[in-house]
Design a protein around this motif. Structure first.
Motif, mmCIF file in Angstrom:
data_model
loop_
_atom_site.group_PDB
_atom_site.id
_atom_site.type_symbol
_atom_site.label_atom_id
_atom_site.label_comp_id
_atom_site.label_asym_id
_atom_site.label_seq_id
_atom_site.Cartn_x
_atom_site.Cartn_y
_atom_site.Cartn_z
ATOM 1 N N GLU A 1 -18.573 6.379 -31.898
ATOM 2 C CA GLU A 1 -18.487 5.118 -32.663
ATOM 3 C C GLU A 1 -17.483 5.276 -33.812
ATOM 4 O OE1 GLU A 1 -22.868 3.027 -32.466
ATOM 5 O OE2 GLU A 1 -22.705 4.917 -33.512
ATOM 6 N N SER A 2 -17.480 6.449 -34.433
ATOM 7 C CA SER A 2 -16.526 6.718 -35.522
ATOM 8 C C SER A 2 -15.101 6.640 -34.988
ATOM 9 C CB SER A 2 -16.754 8.111 -36.117
ATOM 10 O OG SER A 2 -18.063 8.253 -36.593
ATOM 11 N N LEU A 3 -14.883 7.287 -33.829
ATOM 12 C CA LEU A 3 -13.536 7.297 -33.235
ATOM 13 C C LEU A 3 -13.060 5.869 -32.963
ATOM 14 C CD1 LEU A 3 -11.139 8.915 -32.004
ATOM 15 C CD2 LEU A 3 -12.352 8.803 -29.820
ATOM 16 N N GLY B 1 -33.759 14.238 -38.659
ATOM 17 C CA GLY B 1 -33.399 13.073 -37.848
ATOM 18 C C GLY B 1 -31.947 12.726 -38.112
ATOM 19 N N SER B 2 -31.051 13.347 -37.341
ATOM 20 C CA SER B 2 -29.616 13.221 -37.631
ATOM 21 C C SER B 2 -28.848 12.725 -36.413
ATOM 22 C CB SER B 2 -29.087 14.601 -38.049
ATOM 23 O OG SER B 2 -27.681 14.615 -38.044
ATOM 24 N N ALA B 3 -27.739 12.041 -36.662
ATOM 25 C CA ALA B 3 -26.854 11.610 -35.572
ATOM 26 C C ALA B 3 -25.963 12.750 -35.086
ATOM 27 C CB ALA B 3 -25.977 10.461 -36.056
ATOM 28 N N SER B 4 -25.917 13.840 -35.851
ATOM 29 C CA SER B 4 -24.952 14.904 -35.552
ATOM 30 C C SER B 4 -25.369 15.766 -34.366
ATOM 31 C CB SER B 4 -24.775 15.798 -36.776
ATOM 32 O OG SER B 4 -23.916 16.874 -36.440
ATOM 33 N N LYS B 5 -24.367 16.163 -33.571
ATOM 34 C CA LYS B 5 -24.619 17.108 -32.482
ATOM 35 C C LYS B 5 -24.458 18.542 -32.975
ATOM 36 C CE LYS B 5 -23.566 14.097 -28.658
ATOM 37 N NZ LYS B 5 -22.700 13.727 -27.551
ATOM 38 N N ASN B 6 -24.097 18.692 -34.235
ATOM 39 C CA ASN B 6 -23.854 20.036 -34.797
ATOM 40 C C ASN B 6 -24.927 20.436 -35.801
ATOM 41 O OD1 ASN B 6 -21.175 20.463 -33.557
ATOM 42 N ND2 ASN B 6 -20.594 18.712 -34.815
ATOM 43 N N TYR C 1 -16.050 17.079 -44.863
ATOM 44 C CA TYR C 1 -15.432 17.822 -43.749
ATOM 45 C C TYR C 1 -15.109 16.884 -42.584
ATOM 46 C CZ TYR C 1 -17.377 21.646 -46.484
ATOM 47 O OH TYR C 1 -17.692 22.492 -47.506
ATOM 48 N N HIS C 2 -16.037 15.927 -42.333
ATOM 49 C CA HIS C 2 -15.730 14.914 -41.304
ATOM 50 C C HIS C 2 -14.441 14.178 -41.692
ATOM 51 C CE1 HIS C 2 -19.267 14.984 -38.706
ATOM 52 N NE2 HIS C 2 -20.078 14.954 -39.756
ATOM 53 N N PHE C 3 -14.316 13.828 -42.974
ATOM 54 C CA PHE C 3 -13.141 13.075 -43.454
ATOM 55 C C PHE C 3 -11.850 13.855 -43.197
ATOM 56 C CE2 PHE C 3 -10.570 11.660 -47.338
ATOM 57 C CZ PHE C 3 -10.080 10.524 -46.720
ATOM 58 N N LYS D 1 -20.207 7.124 -42.225
ATOM 59 C CA LYS D 1 -21.407 7.902 -42.528
ATOM 60 C C LYS D 1 -22.583 7.436 -41.683
ATOM 61 C CE LYS D 1 -20.223 9.419 -47.150
ATOM 62 N NZ LYS D 1 -20.548 9.392 -48.582
ATOM 63 N N GLY D 2 -23.222 8.382 -41.025
ATOM 64 C CA GLY D 2 -24.447 8.079 -40.269
ATOM 65 C C GLY D 2 -24.207 7.563 -38.854
ATOM 66 N N ILE D 3 -22.961 7.235 -38.495
ATOM 67 C CA ILE D 3 -22.730 6.727 -37.129
ATOM 68 C C ILE D 3 -22.183 7.850 -36.238
ATOM 69 C CG2 ILE D 3 -22.401 4.348 -37.942
ATOM 70 C CD1 ILE D 3 -19.413 4.681 -37.239
ATOM 71 N N SER D 4 -22.304 7.653 -34.938
ATOM 72 C CA SER D 4 -22.010 8.756 -34.004
ATOM 73 C C SER D 4 -20.510 9.069 -33.949
ATOM 74 C CB SER D 4 -22.495 8.394 -32.600
ATOM 75 O OG SER D 4 -21.637 7.419 -32.045
HETATM 76 P P1 B16 Z 1 -21.139 15.047 -35.093
HETATM 77 P P2 B16 Z 1 -26.202 12.246 -40.221
HETATM 78 C C1 B16 Z 1 -23.795 11.976 -39.061
HETATM 79 O O1 B16 Z 1 -24.770 12.783 -39.686
HETATM 80 C C2 B16 Z 1 -22.585 11.819 -39.983
HETATM 81 O O2 B16 Z 1 -22.961 11.129 -41.162
HETATM 82 C C3 B16 Z 1 -21.518 11.022 -39.268
HETATM 83 O O3 B16 Z 1 -20.380 10.878 -40.097
HETATM 84 C C4 B16 Z 1 -21.141 11.746 -37.958
HETATM 85 O O4 B16 Z 1 -20.182 11.005 -37.234
HETATM 86 C C5 B16 Z 1 -22.408 11.921 -37.115
HETATM 87 O O5 B16 Z 1 -23.378 12.640 -37.864
HETATM 88 C C6 B16 Z 1 -22.128 12.666 -35.831
HETATM 89 O O6 B16 Z 1 -21.736 13.980 -36.149
HETATM 90 O O7 B16 Z 1 -19.730 14.668 -34.812
HETATM 91 O O8 B16 Z 1 -21.294 16.347 -35.830
HETATM 92 O O9 B16 Z 1 -22.021 14.992 -33.865
HETATM 93 O O10 B16 Z 1 -25.944 11.492 -41.510
HETATM 94 O O11 B16 Z 1 -26.846 11.385 -39.141
HETATM 95 O O12 B16 Z 1 -26.944 13.533 -40.444
#
Ligand code: B16
Ligand code: MG
Length: 215
Positions: free
Chosen positions: A52-54, A115-120, A21-23, A46-49
């Protein structure tokens, strides 16, 4: 049996596969800015904020002219498109074996944290009906340093009142594995042993997971 007292889970790629979905959402952003990128390049996100992705994506498209305000605008737009996709998620998308393993942990009084980087992350856990299993959620809303910094997992250990050496981290991304190691935790990689070379052990999926493998 195991001496482990808490398990700390990454979200994307471990509990559920939101990378697809991110893709879609990032690709739409790139297309609107006049370029494209591949699924292979998407692996690096994957795994980056989000920000940082932008930055990485704008680099791929040689887009150098955006102000900080414009970048924030694009990041918000991307997140809105992403959330439109997340809205449609269902419990069927939980990765194989995850739910049974979380039930097993609870039956054995082992704490569970995210323990996730996601804000969602909370919204996603709600959509897949997994919020109930978590004793603590540490995510992009709580942290100031992204993986490979250990902050997210150290906060998870603290929130579950466990010492780092009594915790196991589950991660699918190299930076996440490094974060767990830097935090002094045992790390179980989820995915390919060729990629997650620094993990203590690597599993293909949670159908293979047992309490003994926690160490
Ligand atoms: P959001 P994780 C990460 O999740 C995703 O792998 C990464 O692709 C995404 O940019 C990041 O969360 C931030 O997500 O835009 O939803 O805040 O692997 O740390 O669970
Ligand atoms: Mg991940």
């Amino acid at each position: 049996m195991t001496k482990i007292k808490a398990c700390l889970f990454d979200l994307d790629g471990v509990i559920v596969d939101t990378a697809v979905y991110h893709f879609h959402a990032w690709r739409r952003l790139a297309n609107e800015l006049g370029f494209d990128f591949t699924e292979h390049q998407n692996e690096q996100l994957k795994g980056i904020s989000r920000m940082e992705s932008l930055e990485l994506i704008l680099g791929w498209g040689n887009v150098t002219s955006l102000s900080e305000e414009e970048k924030l605008g694009w990041a918000t737009r991307k997140n809105d498109w992403y959330l439109d996709l997340v809205k449609e998620m269902t419990p069927n998308e939980v990765l194989p074996g995850v739910k049974d393993f979380l039930v097993l942990l609870r039956e054995n009084n082992i704490k569970i944290a995210l323990g996730s980087a996601s804000k969602n992350s909370k919204l996603i856990l709600e959509k897949i009906e997994m919020l109930y299993y978590f004793d603590a959620i540490i995510d992009g809303n709580n942290i100031t340093k992204g993986k490979p910094d250990p902050q997210v997992f150290l906060m998870g250990a603290e929130a579950t009142h466990c010492k780092p050496e009594d915790c196991v981290v589950f991660e699918d991304a190299v930076a996440g594995v490094q974060a767990g190691i830097a935090g002094g935790m045992r790390v179980i990689g989820v995915g390919s042993p060729e990629i997650l070379t620094e993990a203590d052990i690597v599993i293909n999926n949670f159908e293979e997971m047992t309490l003994e493998k926690l160490g």
